[in-house]
Design an enzyme around this catalytic site. Structure first.
Site, PDB file in Angstrom:
ATOM      1  CG  ASN A   4      -1.736   1.232   1.379  1.00  0.00           C
ATOM      2  OD1 ASN A   4      -1.809   2.036   0.443  1.00  0.00           O
ATOM      3  ND2 ASN A   4      -2.375   1.397   2.526  1.00  0.00           N
ATOM      4  CD1 TRP A   5       3.881   1.239  -2.504  1.00  0.00           C
ATOM      5  CD2 TRP A   5       3.706   2.013  -4.593  1.00  0.00           C
ATOM      6  NE1 TRP A   5       4.705   0.475  -3.301  1.00  0.00           N
ATOM      7  CE2 TRP A   5       4.614   0.939  -4.588  1.00  0.00           C
ATOM      8  CE3 TRP A   5       3.439   2.660  -5.806  1.00  0.00           C
ATOM      9  CZ2 TRP A   5       5.255   0.487  -5.746  1.00  0.00           C
ATOM     10  CZ3 TRP A   5       4.072   2.220  -6.962  1.00  0.00           C
ATOM     11  CH2 TRP A   5       4.972   1.146  -6.916  1.00  0.00           C
ATOM     12  CE  LYS A   6      -0.203   3.326   4.704  1.00  0.00           C
ATOM     13  NZ  LYS A   6      -0.083   3.442   6.156  1.00  0.00           N
ATOM     14  CG  HIS A  91      -5.779   1.980   5.306  1.00  0.00           C
ATOM     15  ND1 HIS A  91      -5.339   2.911   6.221  1.00  0.00           N
ATOM     16  CD2 HIS A  91      -4.755   1.122   5.110  1.00  0.00           C
ATOM     17  CE1 HIS A  91      -4.093   2.609   6.561  1.00  0.00           C
ATOM     18  NE2 HIS A  91      -3.713   1.532   5.903  1.00  0.00           N
ATOM     19  CD  GLU A  93      -2.909   5.587   6.697  1.00  0.00           C
ATOM     20  OE1 GLU A  93      -2.926   5.569   5.449  1.00  0.00           O
ATOM     21  OE2 GLU A  93      -1.970   5.094   7.367  1.00  0.00           O
ATOM     22  CD  GLU A 163      -3.093  -2.186   7.552  1.00  0.00           C
ATOM     23  OE1 GLU A 163      -2.014  -2.423   6.985  1.00  0.00           O
ATOM     24  OE2 GLU A 163      -3.729  -1.138   7.360  1.00  0.00           O
ATOM     25  N   GLY A 169       2.957   2.648  10.823  1.00  0.00           N
ATOM     26  CA  GLY A 169       3.954   3.701  10.662  1.00  0.00           C
ATOM     27  C   GLY A 169       4.689   4.075  11.936  1.00  0.00           C
ATOM     28  CB  SER A 208       5.538  -1.327  12.093  1.00  0.00           C
ATOM     29  OG  SER A 208       5.156   0.008  12.356  1.00  0.00           O
ATOM     30  N   GLY A 229       3.035  -0.953   4.266  1.00  0.00           N
ATOM     31  CA  GLY A 229       3.069   0.443   3.855  1.00  0.00           C
ATOM     32  C   GLY A 229       4.489   0.887   3.553  1.00  0.00           C
ATOM     33  N   GLY A 230       5.107   1.579   4.514  1.00  0.00           N
ATOM     34  CA  GLY A 230       6.419   2.200   4.323  1.00  0.00           C
ATOM     35  C   GLY A 230       7.475   1.294   3.690  1.00  0.00           C
TER      36      GLY A 230
HETATM   37  P1  13P Z   1       3.234   0.712   7.586  1.00  0.00           P
HETATM   38  O1  13P Z   1       3.736  -0.608   7.029  1.00  0.00           O
HETATM   39  O2  13P Z   1       3.939   1.896   7.038  1.00  0.00           O
HETATM   40  O3  13P Z   1       3.162   0.664   9.077  1.00  0.00           O
HETATM   41  O4  13P Z   1       1.721   0.859   7.067  1.00  0.00           O
HETATM   42  C1  13P Z   1       0.849  -0.183   7.238  1.00  0.00           C
HETATM   43  C2  13P Z   1      -0.382   0.106   6.477  1.00  0.00           C
HETATM   44  O5  13P Z   1      -1.153   0.966   6.856  1.00  0.00           O
HETATM   45  C3  13P Z   1      -0.622  -0.655   5.257  1.00  0.00           C
HETATM   46  O6  13P Z   1      -1.919  -0.482   4.793  1.00  0.00           O
END
Ligand code: 13P
Length: 254
Positions: A4-6, A91, A93, A163, A169, A208, A229-230
C-alpha cells in the site's frame, strides 16, 4: 503480500519501481501472490509495466457509484478499467481522516464487488482501544458490520487485513501471537456467518511490517500474508519480503 503506497510516488517513480520489480522478480519465489496499490493517478502506468508479470494491481480506495457528477471521486468501475483487480476498503486512515463509518465501508465492499474488484478489507483497533482491552469488541463490530450491506458471495471473495492503528507507521508491532489471536477471531466470525467457507478468506497482518519482522507474522498459523506500507516503497525491501513469504507461511499448505 500487498504493497500500500498510500500518497507516495509520482507517476514516474511508480512506473520505475514496477519496471525494476518485474526485471528482478524471477529471483523471488513464484508462489507468493503480490499486489501493488499505487495512487489512483499512477494505477494505469504501473499496470502497463506489470503486463505479463504475476504482480496484480489494486486501488487504495473507491467511491460509491459508477459514473456521474461527483467531483474528485474515483469509482470502482474506473479503477477496474485502469487495470485494478483489487481495492483496499476501510483502511484506518480512511476511517480516521475521511470519516468513513462501518456502514460506508460495508457499502464500499459491495460496490467493489459489483465493479469486478476484490476488496481488501482493513480492520484494526486504536491505541486507546488496545490499552483498554477493547480489541475483540472493535474487531467483532467492524467485521460484523460488513454483513449489513454486503452479500455473502462478495464476502467470500475478500481479503481481510488486521492492522492495529497504533502499529501503523510507528515501528511498534503487537506480539505475533496476539496478531494471530485476532486473525483467528476474524476467521471465527466469518466462519459463523459464512459456514461453508471457513478457510478461504485470507487474513493478513499489517502495521510496521519489514523484511526484519515479516517472518514472525507469516509463521503464525492464522496469518496468510502481510499488508505493507512504508517498507513496500523500496524495491529492494519489497523483494526481500516477497522472498521470505512462501517459506515462512505454513498456513496455506495445511
Ligand atoms: P506501515 O507498514 O507503514 O506501518 O503501514 C501499514 C499500512 O497501513 C498498510 O496499509
Amino acid at each position: 503480500m500487498i504493497a500500500n503506497w498510500k500518497m507516495h510516488k509520482t507517476v514516474e517513480e511508480s512506473r520505475a519501481f514496477a519496471r525494476e520489480l518485474v526485471r528482478r522478480m524471477s529471483r523471488s519465489a513464484p508462489s507468493t501472490q503480490l499486489i501493488i496499490c499505487p495512487t489512483a493517478l499512477s494505477l494505469w502506468a504501473v499496470g502497463q509495466e506489470l503486463i505479463g508479470s504475476r504482480v496484480m494491481l489494486g486501488g487504495q480506495n473507491l467511491d460509491l457509484g459508477r459514473e456521474g457528477a461527483f467531483t474528485g471521486a474515483v469509482s470502482g468501475y474506473l479503477l477496474h478499467e485502469a487495470g485494478a483487480k483489487w481495492v483496499i476498503v476501510g483502511h484506518s486512515e480512511r476511517r480516521q481522516y475521511f470519516g468513513e463509518s462501518d456502514s460506508l465501508v460495508s457499502q464500499k465492499v459491495a460496490q467493489a464487488w459489483e465493479s469486478h474488484l476484490r476488496p481488501i478489507v482493513c480492520v484494526g483497533e486504536s491505541l486507546n482501544d488496545y490499552r483498554e482491552a477493547r480489541t475483540i469488541s472493535v474487531i467483532t463490530r467492524q467485521i460484523e458490520a460488513l454483513f449489513k450491506e454486503t452479500s455473502r458471495e462478495a464476502l467470500r471473495n475478500i481479503i481481510v487485513a488486521y492492522e492495529p492503528i497504533w502499529a501503523i507507521g510507528t515501528g511498534e508491532v503487537p506480539q505475533p501471537s496476539q496478531a494471530n489471536d485476532v486473525a483467528a477471531l476474524i476467521r471465527e466470525i466469518l466462519a459463523q456467518k459464512i459456514p461453508d467457507d471457513r478457510d478461504d478468506v485470507p487474513v493478513l497482518y499489517g502495521g510496521s511490517v519489514s523484511s526484519k519482522n515479516i517472518h514472525q507474522f507469516l509463521s503464525q498459523p492464522h496469518i496468510d500474508g502481510a499488508l505493507v506500507g512504508g517498507a513496500s516503497l523500496h524495491v529492494e525491501e519489497f523483494l526481500k519480503m516477497a522472498d521470505i513469504a512462501p517459506y515462512e507461511n505454513t498456513n496455506q499448505e495445511q
